[in-house]
Write a protein that holds these residues in place. Structure first.
Motif, PDB file in Angstrom:
ATOM      1  N   GLN A 183       0.767  -1.187   0.092  1.00 33.55           N
ATOM      2  CA  GLN A 183       0.020  -0.014   0.072  1.00 33.55           C
ATOM      3  C   GLN A 183       0.940   1.318  -0.005  1.00 33.55           C
ATOM      4  O   GLN A 183       0.476   2.169  -0.789  1.00 33.55           O
ATOM      5  CB  GLN A 183      -1.033   0.130   1.427  1.00 33.55           C
ATOM      6  CG  GLN A 183      -2.134  -1.212   0.974  1.00 33.55           C
ATOM      7  CD  GLN A 183      -2.982  -1.188   2.376  1.00 33.55           C
ATOM      8  OE1 GLN A 183      -2.533  -0.553   3.429  1.00 33.55           O
ATOM      9  NE2 GLN A 183      -3.806  -2.184   2.048  1.00 33.55           N
ATOM     10  N   GLU A 186       2.525   1.346  -3.517  1.00 34.84           N
ATOM     11  CA  GLU A 186       1.715   1.864  -4.688  1.00 34.84           C
ATOM     12  C   GLU A 186       0.750   2.962  -4.471  1.00 34.84           C
ATOM     13  O   GLU A 186       0.399   3.724  -5.607  1.00 34.84           O
ATOM     14  CB  GLU A 186       0.750   0.501  -4.930  1.00 34.84           C
ATOM     15  CG  GLU A 186       1.630  -0.845  -5.288  1.00 34.84           C
ATOM     16  CD  GLU A 186       0.560  -1.948  -5.704  1.00 34.84           C
ATOM     17  OE1 GLU A 186       0.796  -3.008  -6.054  1.00 34.84           O
ATOM     18  OE2 GLU A 186      -0.658  -1.676  -5.321  1.00 34.84           O
TER      19      GLU A 186
ATOM     20  N   CYS B  90      -8.036   2.520  -5.194  1.00 36.19           N
ATOM     21  CA  CYS B  90      -6.699   3.271  -5.058  1.00 36.19           C
ATOM     22  C   CYS B  90      -6.299   3.771  -6.492  1.00 36.19           C
ATOM     23  O   CYS B  90      -5.485   4.621  -6.692  1.00 36.19           O
ATOM     24  CB  CYS B  90      -5.629   2.498  -4.424  1.00 36.19           C
ATOM     25  SG  CYS B  90      -4.840   1.230  -5.498  1.00 36.19           S
ATOM     26  N   ALA B  92      -4.106   2.297  -8.467  1.00 46.62           N
ATOM     27  CA  ALA B  92      -2.643   1.999  -8.771  1.00 46.62           C
ATOM     28  C   ALA B  92      -2.342   0.730  -8.713  1.00 46.62           C
ATOM     29  O   ALA B  92      -1.305   0.332  -9.249  1.00 46.62           O
ATOM     30  CB  ALA B  92      -1.816   2.838  -7.733  1.00 46.62           C
ATOM     31  N   CYS B  93      -3.048  -0.075  -8.379  1.00 46.17           N
ATOM     32  CA  CYS B  93      -2.761  -1.607  -7.931  1.00 46.17           C
ATOM     33  C   CYS B  93      -2.989  -2.396  -9.254  1.00 46.17           C
ATOM     34  O   CYS B  93      -3.714  -1.599 -10.245  1.00 46.17           O
ATOM     35  CB  CYS B  93      -3.521  -2.139  -6.732  1.00 46.17           C
ATOM     36  SG  CYS B  93      -5.165  -2.331  -6.948  1.00 46.17           S
ATOM     37  N   PHE B  94      -2.756  -3.741  -9.148  1.00 50.62           N
ATOM     38  CA  PHE B  94      -2.841  -4.397 -10.390  1.00 50.62           C
ATOM     39  C   PHE B  94      -4.296  -4.615 -10.700  1.00 50.62           C
ATOM     40  O   PHE B  94      -4.416  -4.176 -12.050  1.00 50.62           O
ATOM     41  CB  PHE B  94      -2.447  -6.104 -10.101  1.00 50.62           C
ATOM     42  CG  PHE B  94      -2.508  -6.983 -10.965  1.00 50.62           C
ATOM     43  CD1 PHE B  94      -1.522  -7.124 -12.112  1.00 50.62           C
ATOM     44  CD2 PHE B  94      -3.550  -7.790 -10.884  1.00 50.62           C
ATOM     45  CE1 PHE B  94      -1.642  -8.237 -13.133  1.00 50.62           C
ATOM     46  CE2 PHE B  94      -3.737  -8.883 -11.795  1.00 50.62           C
ATOM     47  CZ  PHE B  94      -2.636  -9.120 -12.841  1.00 50.62           C
ATOM     48  N   GLU B 105      -6.654  -3.850  -4.211  1.00 50.05           N
ATOM     49  CA  GLU B 105      -5.940  -4.370  -3.155  1.00 50.05           C
ATOM     50  C   GLU B 105      -5.586  -3.332  -1.940  1.00 50.05           C
ATOM     51  O   GLU B 105      -5.140  -3.827  -0.865  1.00 50.05           O
ATOM     52  CB  GLU B 105      -4.612  -4.781  -3.850  1.00 50.05           C
ATOM     53  CG  GLU B 105      -4.798  -5.892  -4.777  1.00 50.05           C
ATOM     54  CD  GLU B 105      -3.959  -7.217  -4.851  1.00 50.05           C
ATOM     55  OE1 GLU B 105      -4.275  -8.191  -3.998  1.00 50.05           O
ATOM     56  OE2 GLU B 105      -2.662  -6.684  -5.243  1.00 50.05           O
ATOM     57  N   ASN B 106      -5.632  -1.950  -2.204  1.00 51.72           N
ATOM     58  CA  ASN B 106      -4.939  -1.356  -1.152  1.00 51.72           C
ATOM     59  C   ASN B 106      -6.014  -0.430  -0.359  1.00 51.72           C
ATOM     60  O   ASN B 106      -5.561   0.599   0.293  1.00 51.72           O
ATOM     61  CB  ASN B 106      -4.195  -0.279  -1.965  1.00 51.72           C
ATOM     62  CG  ASN B 106      -3.007  -1.071  -2.518  1.00 51.72           C
ATOM     63  OD1 ASN B 106      -2.388  -1.918  -1.903  1.00 51.72           O
ATOM     64  ND2 ASN B 106      -2.347  -0.555  -3.740  1.00 51.72           N
ATOM     65  N   THR B 107      -7.191  -0.580  -0.253  1.00 51.17           N
ATOM     66  CA  THR B 107      -8.070   0.179   0.288  1.00 51.17           C
ATOM     67  C   THR B 107      -8.772  -0.581   1.769  1.00 51.17           C
ATOM     68  O   THR B 107      -9.363   0.295   2.552  1.00 51.17           O
ATOM     69  CB  THR B 107      -9.174   0.801  -0.273  1.00 51.17           C
ATOM     70  OG1 THR B 107      -9.968  -0.341  -1.169  1.00 51.17           O
ATOM     71  CG2 THR B 107      -8.669   1.660  -1.615  1.00 51.17           C
ATOM     72  N   ASN B 108      -8.767  -1.869   1.698  1.00 49.55           N
ATOM     73  CA  ASN B 108      -9.357  -2.235   2.985  1.00 49.55           C
ATOM     74  C   ASN B 108      -8.370  -2.692   3.909  1.00 49.55           C
ATOM     75  O   ASN B 108      -7.623  -3.475   4.090  1.00 49.55           O
ATOM     76  CB  ASN B 108      -9.875  -3.823   2.436  1.00 49.55           C
ATOM     77  CG  ASN B 108     -10.787  -4.430   3.552  1.00 49.55           C
ATOM     78  OD1 ASN B 108     -10.485  -3.765   4.686  1.00 49.55           O
ATOM     79  ND2 ASN B 108     -11.428  -5.519   3.205  1.00 49.55           N
ATOM     80  N   PRO B 109      -8.329  -1.830   5.058  1.00 52.01           N
ATOM     81  CA  PRO B 109      -7.703  -1.941   6.234  1.00 52.01           C
ATOM     82  C   PRO B 109      -7.573  -3.473   7.092  1.00 52.01           C
ATOM     83  O   PRO B 109      -6.717  -3.957   7.697  1.00 52.01           O
ATOM     84  CB  PRO B 109      -7.762  -0.852   7.119  1.00 52.01           C
ATOM     85  CG  PRO B 109      -8.519  -0.116   6.467  1.00 52.01           C
ATOM     86  CD  PRO B 109      -9.252  -0.808   5.421  1.00 52.01           C
ATOM     87  N   ALA B 111      -8.218  -6.335   5.356  1.00 47.65           N
ATOM     88  CA  ALA B 111      -8.039  -7.333   4.213  1.00 47.65           C
ATOM     89  C   ALA B 111      -7.715  -8.593   4.647  1.00 47.65           C
ATOM     90  O   ALA B 111      -8.414  -9.771   4.409  1.00 47.65           O
ATOM     91  CB  ALA B 111      -6.804  -6.816   3.420  1.00 47.65           C
ATOM     92  N   GLY B 133     -13.802  -3.196   5.059  1.00 50.47           N
ATOM     93  CA  GLY B 133     -12.857  -1.849   5.217  1.00 50.47           C
ATOM     94  C   GLY B 133     -13.193  -1.132   6.681  1.00 50.47           C
ATOM     95  O   GLY B 133     -12.424  -0.249   7.228  1.00 50.47           O
ATOM     96  N   HIS B 147      -8.776   8.507  -1.425  1.00 47.06           N
ATOM     97  CA  HIS B 147      -8.235   8.392  -2.911  1.00 47.06           C
ATOM     98  C   HIS B 147      -9.331   9.454  -3.809  1.00 47.06           C
ATOM     99  O   HIS B 147      -9.927   8.727  -4.770  1.00 47.06           O
ATOM    100  CB  HIS B 147      -8.128   6.869  -3.359  1.00 47.06           C
ATOM    101  CG  HIS B 147      -7.424   6.022  -2.514  1.00 47.06           C
ATOM    102  ND1 HIS B 147      -5.941   6.141  -2.662  1.00 47.06           N
ATOM    103  CD2 HIS B 147      -7.610   5.174  -1.819  1.00 47.06           C
ATOM    104  CE1 HIS B 147      -5.566   5.417  -1.923  1.00 47.06           C
ATOM    105  NE2 HIS B 147      -6.511   4.585  -1.271  1.00 47.06           N
TER     106      HIS B 147
END
Lengths: 215, 394
Positions: A183, A186, B90, B92-94, B105-109, B111, B133, B147
Motif C-alpha cells: 500500500q 503503490e 486506489c 494504482a494496484c494491479f 488491493e489497497n483500500t481495505n485495512p 483485508a 474496510g 483516494h
C-alpha cells in the motif's frame, strides 16, 4: 479516541465472522489450528515466510527496503529503525504497556535490486535474522517480494512480552506488514480508518428499535 | 455532525458524532447533499452482513460538495459537486489498472479478515461492515472520501442531485449487470428483481442491444415501473403461483421453449422465494448452515437458454446450497458476477445522463431527511406506500 478505536477494532472476533459465513468449513480449519499449535511453543525458533506482488519497479522496491528506516512505515510493531552506518542499524520494537525490545542488526548480504539479508548482533533481546528477495515478474506484472524471517523467542518474562507483542498469529502479522508495504509503495500510504467518526457502541437493547408500520 | 449508525439487527441510531478529518493527504471531505438507501443496506440492517459494530456509520450511495481537500489531491477543489462511487479504489494496484476497481488491493485495512472468508480481499466499500474496510459511510452530514482523485466525479452545472445520485452505485451496477450478461443484438434478457438496480439493468440492456426485456418480481408497483420506464414485459411470480406455473415454465413459454438468452440476478442473497425452496432456505439460514438464500439465482440457471449467460449482480455474502452446477455445466452457461467496478463506468454514465439519454430519477418514490432514516429503512424494506427508492437529504 484512538484508544477507543483500537479497543473496538480488537473486539471484532474474526473467527466468529468466518464461522458465520462458513460454519462447516471451519471445523476443518479448527482441527488444523489445534493440531499445529504445539509447533509454535515458546523458545522454538519461529520461521516465517510470505511473499507479495508490488506494482512498482524492482529497483524502487529494493531501495525502499534498503533504507531500513522505512521499515516502521509498514512493519506495525517496529517503532523505529536507526541506520548507524552502511551495515549496522538499531531496531526498537514496541510492545504493550510501554514495553520496548531493542537490538542492533547488521546487513549480512546486499545484492542491489535482488537480495538483502540481515541478522541481529549478539546481545539482542530478540535474536532474529531475515532475507528478502526481489524479482521482476514481467511487464505490468510488478515485482515479487519474498520475505523469510526467523527469530528465537526468549524464555521467561521476555518471552511472554514477546508473545503479546507479536500476537497469537505471527504469520498473520507478517502478511499484514507486507500488505502495508504494498500500500505504501503503490499509493504512498497504508489504508486506514483510524481517527474517523463513530457513533455510540450501545448494547443492542439500548438501541432505537424501529417500529414496522411507519407509513 | 449528525449521522445514521447501525445499532444491531433492525436498529438504527441517529446521533451526533465528531466531524470527519482528513486522515491521508489524498482524502477530501464531502458535505453530503443527497444519499439513498440501497438494497444492500437492508442486508446490513437485517444482519446478513457480518462484522458490523454498534455505532458504525452506514450508507454507501451518496453525493455532495467538496468542503476540504488534502494536499495531494489534484483533480478536485473546494466547492466541487461530486458523486462518490460506493466502492473505494486506489487506482494504482494491479486490479485498478485493469479497471477491476472493486478488487482493489489497497483500500481495505481489514483485508486479512476478508482473506479468511474469501481467500482474497476486495476493495473497501463505504459504510459496509468491517469486512469491507470499516469506513464511515454516507448517511451523515460529512464524509471522508479517500483516494479522492480516483473515485468522485464532478457533476456539471444544470443537473440536479436527483438526476445524478444513482451514478454512485445503482446505475453503474445495473449497467455492469447488463454488460456482464454479454448481450448480443436481439437477445431476450430476463431480469430477476425490479428494484433500482434491476430497473437500471433493464434500461442498460436496451442500450446494449437487447431485443426483449422481461422483468420478474412480486411487487406489482415495481413491475409497473419496469413496464412504464423500461419497456419490459413483466412476470409476477406471486400470481404465477396461483396459476400453478413456475417461473421457469412461464419464461420457457414466453420464449418459444428456448429460455431467455441472458438472465440477470438483481436480487441476491435475501431473495423472497415461494414454496418448498423458500422454506428450505429459510430453515438452513436460520440454522446457519447456509448464509444466503439463492432463490433467484437457482431459477436463473434453470431458465437460461443453452449457451446463455447468467449475470449475477444481486449481492451474495457467503455459502449457498442446492446450486445446480449440473444445469449450468450441461447447458454450457457462462456465469459472470462481481461487485461494482464503479470507477470504470461513472464518467460514461454521467455523460449519458447529462445528454438526456438516460433518466435515472424514476426509481425515486420517497424523499426524507437524514433524521428520518429509521423510517426510511422500514418503508423501503416493506415496500410501503409503493416504495422503490428513498432518498435522504441531510
Amino acid at each position: 479516541m484512538r484508544e477507543e478505536l483500537k479497543t473496538r477494532e480488537s473486539s471484532t472476533n474474526w473467527a466468529s465472522v468466518a464461522s458465520r459465513i462458513a460454519a462447516m468449513a471451519l471445523v476443518g480449519t479448527a482441527a488444523y489450528v489445534l493440531l499445529r499449535k504445539p509447533l509454535a511453543r515458546a523458545n522454538a525458533p519461529v520461521r516465517l515466510t510470505r511473499s507479495i506482488t508490488v506494482m512498482r519497479p524492482r529497483e524502487e522496491v529494493y531501495r525502499f527496503w534498503r533504507d531500513l528506516s522505512n521499515l516502521p512505515r509498514f512493519m506495525e510493531h517496529l517503532e523505529k529503525v536507526t541506520v548507524l552506518d552502511d551495515k549496522r542499524s538499531r531496531w526498537v520494537a514496541k510492545g504493550p504497556a510501554e514495553m520496548r525490545l531493542e537490538w542492533e542488526a547488521e546487513i549480512t548480504q546486499d545484492r542491489p535490486g535482488e537480495r538483502l539479508a540481515w541478522r541481529s548482533l549478539p546481545g539482542s533481546e530478540l535474536p532474529n535474522w531475515g532475507v528478502v528477495h526481489f524479482q521482476d515478474l514481467g511487464p505490468q506484472r510488478g515485482t515479487l517480494v519474498q520475505l523469510e524471517m526467523m527469530y528465537e523467542p526468549p524464555a521467561g518474562h521476555l518471552g511472554v512480552t514477546l508473545a503479546k507483542l507479536i500476537g497469537q498469529n505471527p504469520e498473520q502479522q507478517v502478511a499484514n506488514d507486507l500488505r502495508r508495504l504494498q500500500q505504501v509503495l503503490e499509493t504512498g500510504h497504508a489504508a486506514t480508518t483510524e481517527g474517523q467518526p463513530v457513533g455510540k457502541g450501545q448494547p443492542a437493547e439500548q438501541g432505537r428499535k424501529v417500529e414496522g408500520s411507519s407509513t | 455532525m449528525k449521522a445514521v449508525t447501525w445499532q444491531g439487527v433492525g436498529r438504527l441510531g441517529v446521533e451526533s458524532v465528531p466531524d470527519p478529518l482528513l486522515l491521508r493527504p489524498d482524502d477530501v471531505i464531502v458535505r453530503t447533499t443527497l444519499a439513498t438507501v440501497c438494497g444492500s443496506d437492508l442486508h446490513i440492517y437485517d444482519g446478513f452482513i457480518p462484522t458490523m459494530q454498534h455505532g458504525d456509520i452506514i450508507g454507501h450511495e451518496f453525493m455532495g460538495e467538496v468542503v476540504e481537500v488534502g494536499p495531494e489531491v489534484r483533480h478536485l477543489e473546494k466547492g466541487d459537486r461530486v458523486v462518490v462511487p460506493a466502492v473505494i479504489a486506489c487506482g494504482a494496484c494491479f486490479f485498478c489498472k485493469k479497471e477491476l476497481y472493486s478488487l482493489c488491493e489497497n483500500t481495505n485495512p481489514n483485508a486479512h479478515a476478508a482473506e479468511q472468508v474469501y481467500g482474497h480481499s476486495g476493495a473497501a466499500i463505504f459504510g459496509y461492515s468491517h469486512l469491507f474496510g470499516g469506513y464511515a459511510g454516507g448517511f451523515a452530514e460529512y464524509v471522508r472520501v479517500p483516494h479522492a482523485d480516483v473515485g468522485p466525479v464532478k457533476v456539471p452545472e444544470g443537473l440536479s442531485d436527483e438526476q445524478v445520485l444513482f451514478i454512485s452505485d445503482a446505475l453503474p451496477t445495473g449497467y455492469q449487470a447488463a454488460l456482464f450478461a454479454e448481450i448480443e443484438p436481439g437477445d431476450t434478457v430476463a431480469v430477476w428483481g425490479a428494484g433500482a438496480v434491476g430497473l437500471f439493468s433493464m434500461k442498460c440492456a436496451w442500450l446494449l442491444g437487447a431485443g426483449r426485456v422481461i422483468a420478474i418480481d412480486q411487487d406489482e408497483q415495481r413491475l409497473e415501473l419496469a413496464r412504464r420506464h423500461c419497456q419490459a414485459e413483466t412476470v409476477n411470480f406471486r400470481s404465477l403461483e396461483h396459476d400453478g406455473q413456475t417461473i421457469v415454465e412461464r419464461l420457457r413459454d414466453m420464449t418459444g421453449g428456448r429460455g431467455p438468452d441472458r438472465c440477470i440476478d438483481a436480487v441476491g442473497m435475501e431473495a423472497h422465494g415461494t414454496g418448498f425452496g423458500r422454506l428450505y432456505d429459510e430453515i438452513k439460514t436460520r440454522l446457519k448452515l447456509e448464509s444466503d438464500r439463492p432463490f433467484a439465482l437457482r431459477q436463473a440457471i434453470q431458465a437460461c437458454r443453452k449457451g446463455g449467460t447468467v449475470s449475477v449482480i444481486g449481492v451474495y455474502g457467503g455459502l449457498i446450497d442446492k446450486f445446480n452446477i449440473g444445469a449450468a455445466f450441461n447447458k454450457g452457461l457462462t456465469l459472470r458476477m462481481g461487485q461494482l467496478h464503479a470507477q470504470r463506468y461513472v464518467g460514461m454514465l454521467l455523460e449519458k445522463v447529462s445528454k438526456g439519454e438516460l433518466d435515472a430519477t424514476f426509481p425515486i418514490t420517497h424523499r426524507m431527511s437524514l433524521e428520518e432514516a429509521p423510517r426510511a429503512f422500514e418503508t423501503f424494506k416493506n415496500h410501503h406506500d409503493g416504495c422503490c427508492r428513498v432518498v435522504l437529504r441531510p
